[in-house]
Design an enzyme around this catalytic site. Sequence first.
Site, mmCIF file in Angstrom:
data_model
loop_
_atom_site.group_PDB
_atom_site.id
_atom_site.type_symbol
_atom_site.label_atom_id
_atom_site.label_comp_id
_atom_site.label_asym_id
_atom_site.label_seq_id
_atom_site.Cartn_x
_atom_site.Cartn_y
_atom_site.Cartn_z
ATOM 1 N N GLU A 8 -23.222 -29.501 -15.912
ATOM 2 C CA GLU A 8 -24.474 -30.228 -15.704
ATOM 3 C C GLU A 8 -25.662 -29.393 -16.172
ATOM 4 O OE1 GLU A 8 -23.075 -32.815 -11.785
ATOM 5 O OE2 GLU A 8 -24.559 -31.218 -11.567
ATOM 6 N N SER A 39 -27.187 -33.276 -13.657
ATOM 7 C CA SER A 39 -27.179 -33.348 -12.203
ATOM 8 C C SER A 39 -27.793 -34.665 -11.760
ATOM 9 C CB SER A 39 -27.985 -32.185 -11.621
ATOM 10 O OG SER A 39 -28.337 -32.432 -10.282
#
EC number: 4.2.1.9
Length: 564
Positions: free
Chosen positions: A452, A478
């Site tokens: 992420e 994220s």
Amino acid sequence: MDIKPVILNPRSKNITEGKSRAPNRSMYYAMGYEADDFKKPMIGVANGHSTITPCNSGLQKLADAAIAAIEEAGGNAQVFGTPTISDGMSMGTEGMKYSLVSREVISDCIETCVQGQWMDGVLVIGGCDKNMPGGLMGMLRANVPAIYVYGGTILPGHYKGQDLNIVSVFEAVGENAAGRMSDEDLLEIERRAIPGPGSCGGMYTANTMSSAFEALGISLVYSSTMANPHDEKLNSAQESAKVLIEAIKNDLKPRDIVTRKSIENAIAVVMAIGGSTNAVLHFLAIAHAAGVEWTIDDFERVRQKTPVLCDLKPSGKYLAVDLHRAGGIPQVMKMLLSAGLLHGDCITITGQTVAEVLKDVPDAPRADQNVIRPMNKPMYAQGHLAILKGNLAPEGCVAKITGLKNPVMTGPARVFEDEQSALAAILANKIVAGDVMVLRYLGPKGGPGMPEMLAPTGALVGQGLGESVGLITDGRFSGGTWGMVVGHVAPEAAAGGLIALIEEGDSITIDAHQLLLQLNVSDDIIAKRRSVWTAPQPRYTRGVQAKFAFNASTASKGAVLDNY
């Protein structure tokens, strides 16, 4: 009419009944079992408790409550552990490459223990991001009566009159680097942002997936937005155990609950709450585990007819605990149901349908709150998770498009092949408004593990560039990310996707209106570049990362490992 007795141990009797199973029973006697216990259901408790992360540090009390309730209701609790990776702690490091890998490890753990020990049911408890999809995938593979217990969200921190959460810290790093925040304020935010146990507090990945599980019917109503420290979370864990016992009696299994229609319900709720891009990847994998036909294009179909109803972080104002006080996921679901946007006939783990579960919930949100908007005054008329295509992503990619002041951007490519160098460029003020950052070789195979990108996006927001700089990647974002960002680009660079052929300064267009991601370079130039491109050598040749890289499917199919 003869009534057949309910058999509560249809599976575990294979290792507990008959003379030939005397050695097996000896093992149980060693753990304190009595002869009467062998007629009871053997119920797994997949306990994700861990002191690795606050997301999971408050799970043991929930496991204890569930175990006691199982035994009080006439079951035998068999506890086993599942691992976790802290996305927040590993973010921006090589450790983040293990996050998505942990989804597969968790699902393997649950399937292996449930099937290997002939369990009659399983209660899965988790907190951090990959705990939810990994848990449900394992439940679906084993397909015994099962329920998911979410560990609960974290309470907000506070500083100078503002609510804080983990994303506040990532953005503060960018503000500090830009000279917009003092070192003292950065340190205070660092210390105060996370006051105790629970999963990250906005509508980030953990809260998105728990909310979706509630909508699926695999978790109890209201449970997804409860705070971990609150007593109602303990009560919910106990009630979940009792409901699981009834599901065993009725032979109600995960694949009875997780269907194409219930997945559509879950995705409608994800859109309505402004949830994480990771829901796309995870629900492709969940559908695969359930044997349900569901493609990346189905997300776009649901998005176009579903409004965003909730004003929640990261792009909005409120946290999950605020949503809970405003009526929680049941209120959102009832509004969607009343508008014809949910399937009310889907069965839930309680044995009731969605419509039956929601029958006493008001059709409209309360007037004394601002978290949930009425259907006629939504935050946005359509969902926020758009599937873009184009020559850069013929298989599709995922973008958060709502709330952007500039949903169309064409700019020069700034190419990076790892997250750390991209973050360094941002913090050194080498990225300017109008740039389109390209972070590649970070996909399922290339990363490997699709890490992420919260550190770069948080830094961009902190420097005031969140909406004026584009960022595309074959990695993930994220749930705390917002801005002009496009992830899950497929095919990925390591598989020879066009993202691998982008050069510094190339013109790239991100068009949220036309759902387009395009490299503005002629076909002749692309062909010339492709003729000299070679696939990179694997970054790992042994261990779990090597296995993941070798087996992972494309992101457009969920990055699963068993797509045979």
